[in-house]
Design a protein around this motif. Sequence first.
Motif, PDB file in Angstrom:
ATOM      1  N   GLN A  19      -1.815 -36.268 -29.041  1.00  0.00           N
ATOM      2  CA  GLN A  19      -1.196 -37.474 -29.075  1.00  0.00           C
ATOM      3  C   GLN A  19       0.226 -37.293 -29.075  1.00  0.00           C
ATOM      4  OE1 GLN A  19      -2.958 -40.318 -29.501  1.00  0.00           O
ATOM      5  NE2 GLN A  19      -1.143 -41.517 -29.441  1.00  0.00           N
ATOM      6  N   GLU A  20       1.012 -36.193 -29.623  1.00  0.00           N
ATOM      7  CA  GLU A  20       2.461 -36.279 -29.742  1.00  0.00           C
ATOM      8  C   GLU A  20       2.993 -35.598 -28.284  1.00  0.00           C
ATOM      9  OE1 GLU A  20       0.951 -32.281 -31.457  1.00  0.00           O
ATOM     10  OE2 GLU A  20       0.502 -34.366 -31.668  1.00  0.00           O
ATOM     11  N   SER A  21       2.198 -35.401 -27.333  1.00  0.00           N
ATOM     12  CA  SER A  21       2.471 -34.870 -25.994  1.00  0.00           C
ATOM     13  C   SER A  21       2.985 -35.981 -25.170  1.00  0.00           C
ATOM     14  CB  SER A  21       1.402 -34.173 -25.247  1.00  0.00           C
ATOM     15  OG  SER A  21       1.225 -32.941 -25.750  1.00  0.00           O
ATOM     16  N   ILE A  22       3.629 -35.835 -23.967  1.00  0.00           N
ATOM     17  CA  ILE A  22       4.035 -36.919 -23.250  1.00  0.00           C
ATOM     18  C   ILE A  22       3.272 -36.577 -21.636  1.00  0.00           C
ATOM     19  CG2 ILE A  22       5.854 -38.095 -21.911  1.00  0.00           C
ATOM     20  CD1 ILE A  22       7.786 -37.162 -24.369  1.00  0.00           C
ATOM     21  N   VAL A  23       2.939 -37.813 -21.558  1.00  0.00           N
ATOM     22  CA  VAL A  23       1.728 -37.677 -20.039  1.00  0.00           C
ATOM     23  C   VAL A  23       2.840 -38.732 -19.211  1.00  0.00           C
ATOM     24  CG1 VAL A  23      -0.132 -38.316 -18.677  1.00  0.00           C
ATOM     25  CG2 VAL A  23      -0.174 -37.425 -21.217  1.00  0.00           C
ATOM     26  N   SER A  24       3.116 -38.189 -17.711  1.00  0.00           N
ATOM     27  CA  SER A  24       3.759 -38.932 -16.798  1.00  0.00           C
ATOM     28  C   SER A  24       5.268 -39.396 -17.103  1.00  0.00           C
ATOM     29  CB  SER A  24       3.038 -40.238 -16.453  1.00  0.00           C
ATOM     30  OG  SER A  24       3.657 -40.958 -15.405  1.00  0.00           O
ATOM     31  N   MET A  25       6.048 -38.599 -16.536  1.00  0.00           N
ATOM     32  CA  MET A  25       7.400 -38.565 -16.865  1.00  0.00           C
ATOM     33  C   MET A  25       8.242 -39.990 -16.283  1.00  0.00           C
ATOM     34  SD  MET A  25       7.860 -35.692 -18.123  1.00  0.00           S
ATOM     35  CE  MET A  25       9.586 -35.552 -18.224  1.00  0.00           C
ATOM     36  N   ASN A  26       7.405 -40.689 -15.631  1.00  0.00           N
ATOM     37  CA  ASN A  26       7.822 -42.059 -15.324  1.00  0.00           C
ATOM     38  C   ASN A  26       7.752 -43.068 -16.310  1.00  0.00           C
ATOM     39  OD1 ASN A  26       8.459 -41.034 -12.595  1.00  0.00           O
ATOM     40  ND2 ASN A  26       6.916 -41.667 -11.720  1.00  0.00           N
ATOM     41  N   SER A  27       6.719 -42.775 -17.023  1.00  0.00           N
ATOM     42  CA  SER A  27       6.432 -44.039 -18.005  1.00  0.00           C
ATOM     43  C   SER A  27       6.577 -43.445 -19.525  1.00  0.00           C
ATOM     44  CB  SER A  27       4.917 -44.437 -17.933  1.00  0.00           C
ATOM     45  OG  SER A  27       3.853 -43.589 -18.020  1.00  0.00           O
ATOM     46  N   GLN A  28       6.686 -42.269 -19.649  1.00  0.00           N
ATOM     47  CA  GLN A  28       7.037 -41.502 -21.067  1.00  0.00           C
ATOM     48  C   GLN A  28       5.997 -42.147 -21.953  1.00  0.00           C
ATOM     49  OE1 GLN A  28       9.351 -39.129 -21.935  1.00  0.00           O
ATOM     50  NE2 GLN A  28       9.474 -38.960 -19.813  1.00  0.00           N
ATOM     51  N   THR A  29       4.559 -41.973 -21.814  1.00  0.00           N
ATOM     52  CA  THR A  29       3.730 -42.458 -22.814  1.00  0.00           C
ATOM     53  C   THR A  29       2.882 -41.123 -23.388  1.00  0.00           C
ATOM     54  OG1 THR A  29       2.036 -43.991 -22.779  1.00  0.00           O
ATOM     55  CG2 THR A  29       1.952 -42.779 -20.851  1.00  0.00           C
ATOM     56  N   ASP A  30       2.294 -41.558 -24.412  1.00  0.00           N
ATOM     57  CA  ASP A  30       1.429 -40.449 -24.871  1.00  0.00           C
ATOM     58  C   ASP A  30      -0.240 -40.413 -24.236  1.00  0.00           C
ATOM     59  OD1 ASP A  30      -0.948 -42.127 -26.677  1.00  0.00           O
ATOM     60  OD2 ASP A  30       0.963 -43.230 -26.667  1.00  0.00           O
ATOM     61  N   PRO A  31      -0.757 -39.447 -24.340  1.00  0.00           N
ATOM     62  CA  PRO A  31      -1.866 -39.403 -23.483  1.00  0.00           C
ATOM     63  C   PRO A  31      -3.010 -40.583 -23.760  1.00  0.00           C
ATOM     64  CG  PRO A  31      -1.782 -37.509 -25.160  1.00  0.00           C
ATOM     65  CD  PRO A  31      -0.660 -38.310 -25.454  1.00  0.00           C
ATOM     66  N   VAL A  32      -3.200 -40.974 -25.027  1.00  0.00           N
ATOM     67  CA  VAL A  32      -4.403 -42.068 -25.118  1.00  0.00           C
ATOM     68  C   VAL A  32      -3.922 -43.322 -24.482  1.00  0.00           C
ATOM     69  CG1 VAL A  32      -5.495 -43.169 -26.886  1.00  0.00           C
ATOM     70  CG2 VAL A  32      -5.253 -40.816 -27.363  1.00  0.00           C
ATOM     71  N   THR A  33      -2.730 -43.589 -24.525  1.00  0.00           N
ATOM     72  CA  THR A  33      -2.179 -45.048 -23.953  1.00  0.00           C
ATOM     73  C   THR A  33      -2.375 -44.771 -22.380  1.00  0.00           C
ATOM     74  OG1 THR A  33      -0.675 -45.298 -25.904  1.00  0.00           O
ATOM     75  CG2 THR A  33      -0.003 -46.464 -23.683  1.00  0.00           C
TER      76      THR A  33
END
Length: 80
Positions: A19-33
């Motif tokens: 959960q504390e990781s970041i997915v997609s540098m454009n949106s800076q969101t957590d994996p679940v979101t």
Amino acid sequence: MSVHLYANLAPQGWTEIPQESIVSMNSQTDPVTWVKEGGQLDSIRSVSLPDRLDDYPFVHIAYDGREYRVSPSQLQVVEY
């Protein structure tokens, strides 16, 4: 039911993206979101085969102090 994102990361192999990781540098969101919002890719594939690697679809993942560029074919979403 909870959502879990797994990615095939070198050299670890299949790894759950916490959960504390970041997915997609454009949106800076957590994996679940990111998964619940439809998993937008950082690049959109053209109709014909691209001639540049940057034109293929990919997802940026910031995990364990490293930046990964992952093909969507190397992602799995598991709900349990």
